[in-house]
Design a protein around this motif. Structure first.
Motif, mmCIF file in Angstrom:
data_model
loop_
_atom_site.group_PDB
_atom_site.id
_atom_site.type_symbol
_atom_site.label_atom_id
_atom_site.label_comp_id
_atom_site.label_asym_id
_atom_site.label_seq_id
_atom_site.Cartn_x
_atom_site.Cartn_y
_atom_site.Cartn_z
ATOM 1 N N LEU A 51 6.620 2.332 -4.422
ATOM 2 C CA LEU A 51 6.877 1.003 -5.313
ATOM 3 C C LEU A 51 6.826 1.545 -6.836
ATOM 4 C CD1 LEU A 51 3.648 -0.950 -3.704
ATOM 5 C CD2 LEU A 51 6.288 -1.162 -3.069
ATOM 6 N N GLY A 52 7.703 0.789 -7.332
ATOM 7 C CA GLY A 52 7.925 0.983 -8.674
ATOM 8 C C GLY A 52 8.885 0.010 -9.530
ATOM 9 N N ASP A 53 9.596 0.601 -10.436
ATOM 10 C CA ASP A 53 10.479 -0.160 -11.128
ATOM 11 C C ASP A 53 11.808 -0.297 -10.546
ATOM 12 O OD1 ASP A 53 12.208 -1.152 -13.054
ATOM 13 O OD2 ASP A 53 11.255 -0.148 -14.839
ATOM 14 N N GLY A 88 0.867 -1.204 -0.011
ATOM 15 C CA GLY A 88 0.021 0.100 0.094
ATOM 16 C C GLY A 88 0.942 1.265 -0.191
ATOM 17 N N ILE A 89 2.041 1.437 -0.027
ATOM 18 C CA ILE A 89 2.983 2.409 -0.265
ATOM 19 C C ILE A 89 3.342 3.413 -1.403
ATOM 20 C CG2 ILE A 89 4.234 1.398 1.942
ATOM 21 C CD1 ILE A 89 6.721 1.330 0.013
ATOM 22 N N GLY A 90 2.625 2.943 -2.459
ATOM 23 C CA GLY A 90 2.593 3.298 -3.774
ATOM 24 C C GLY A 90 1.859 2.485 -4.589
ATOM 25 N N ARG A 91 1.900 3.198 -5.864
ATOM 26 C CA ARG A 91 1.187 2.493 -7.129
ATOM 27 C C ARG A 91 2.204 2.247 -8.351
ATOM 28 N NH1 ARG A 91 -1.663 6.382 -9.901
ATOM 29 N NH2 ARG A 91 -0.735 7.855 -8.825
ATOM 30 N N PRO A 92 2.472 1.041 -8.178
ATOM 31 C CA PRO A 92 3.752 0.676 -9.098
ATOM 32 C C PRO A 92 3.587 0.678 -10.528
ATOM 33 C CG PRO A 92 2.917 -1.363 -8.123
ATOM 34 C CD PRO A 92 2.358 -0.094 -7.383
#
Length: 358
Positions: free
Chosen positions: A250-252, A170-174
């Protein structure tokens, strides 16, 4: 450590703070009282500003025999959603639960009556931060390669943390992370500059036109470099804590790897303001290619577009540094020695990004 306020960055009382044109960074009596209330001190306070960060501000604190670290944002006004101390602390607590080496978060304060801005307090981690000189335990050339390998291993460990489920999910939108990064920083430029540097827009267009396919999702630190690592004292080099989680999401994961390699100083590579750990230019440190190869043993990703990720890191840094330069020129960063270097430093970042995109 210091025990007498300078009356500019540090004052004794809230009344002293109110009398200043610019708010101070630390108010001794209110912070000491807050720490005592939280069971973290005895009402006394000694302090010392630490770290090389140009965004958030960090103080080593001693109260009641306890060694602590206080981290807060810069002086107001603050951009919307930036310098979110509560979020930064929450992410570190979640990462600690996932066995990522981070300092223990002891308290989070969002009451503006204490310091004027939110801040958090963490345990101080004993160890060494490597910047322009090598600490004694790592001076032996035989320790240089292990020091760099420990850093890239810590990055690989971070990217192995499960983000598909649980609280970290839930800490980001990857999805769309790279597209948002390019769009956001392109939009920030106009409001952050007072000069014409056409390479900014040219690079934005080229980055947008060549966005790589994200191969997997991970926790992205956003500022992962050797200078943001605390090495445990002693040999062999080992990471005691990863610091500075302001930009984590969250991401790459290749965005982190590209940032790490773009900031890793090596002989024959253009110097930029991002090279804050210059010791790795030494002959006994491994080349970037060796670090990438070590990372891909853990995460077998296609790194043929790593130059794009390095260009993204350098271009974003140029936008961020231009904001610092503009604030310095406007007199909002008195005493700053980094700001004046950015007159030429920002163009160097853009030129380095351009080279990575070639």
């Amino acid at each position: 450590m210091i025990t007498e306020p300078d009356g500019v960055d540090v004052v004794r009382t809230a009344a002293d703070a109110a009398a200043l044109e610019r708010p101070p960074l630390l108010i001794v009596d209110t912070v000491a009282a807050y720490l005592q209330q939280e069971g973290l001190g005895d009402g006394t306070l000694a302090w010392e500003r630490i770290g090389e960060g140009q965004s958030n501000i960090t103080y080593a604190i001693r109260s009641g025999g306890r060694d602590l670290v206080l981290r807060r944002g810069p002086r107001p006004p603050l951009p919307p959603s930036a310098h979110d101390m509560a979020r930064e602390a929450r992410i570190q607590r979640l990462l600690a639960d996932a066995e990522v080496p981070v300092p223990a978060i002891l308290a989070v304060c969002e009451d503006p009556a204490v310091l004027g801005v939110p801040f958090y307090v963490m345990a101080r981690v004993d160890g060494e931060v490597v910047t322009d000189t090598l600490p004694a335990p790592f001076a032996d050339p035989e320790q240089h390669a292990p020091l760099a390998f420990a850093a890239v291993d810590a990055l690989a460990d971070l990217h192995a943390v499960d983000v598909a489920s649980g609280p970290l999910a839930g800490i980001g939108r990857p999805d769309g992370y790279l597209e948002r990064q390019v769009r956001r920083f392109a939009g920030l430029w106009a409001g952050n500059t007072r000069r014409d540097l056409p390479l900014v827009a040219e690079l934005a267009d080229r980055l947008q036109g060549r966005i790589p396919r994200t191969q997997r999702h991970a926790v992205v630190h956003g500022d992962f470099r050797i200078g943001n690592l605390m090495y445990a004292t002693g040999r062999p080099p080992r990471i005691a804590a990863i610091l500075d989680w302001e930009m984590a999401t969250l991401g790459d994961p290749l965005a982190d790897l590209g940032y790490f390699t773009a900031t890793y100083a090596r002989p024959g590579v253009r110097e930029t303001p991002l090279e804050l750990t210059t010791v790795t230019r030494g002959e006994h440190f491994p080349d970037t290619a060796h670090l990438v190869e070590r990372y891909t043993r853990r995460h077998p990703l296609d790194v043929s577009d790593l130059g794009w990720y390095e260009a993204l890191a350098l271009w974003k840094a140029a936008v961020f540094c231009e904001a610092l330069y503009t604030r310095w020129r406007a007199g909002e960063r008195p005493g700053d020695t980094f700001g004046p270097t950015l007159e030429e430093g920002v163009p160097r970042l853009l030129e380095a990004a351009h080279e990575r995109m070639a």
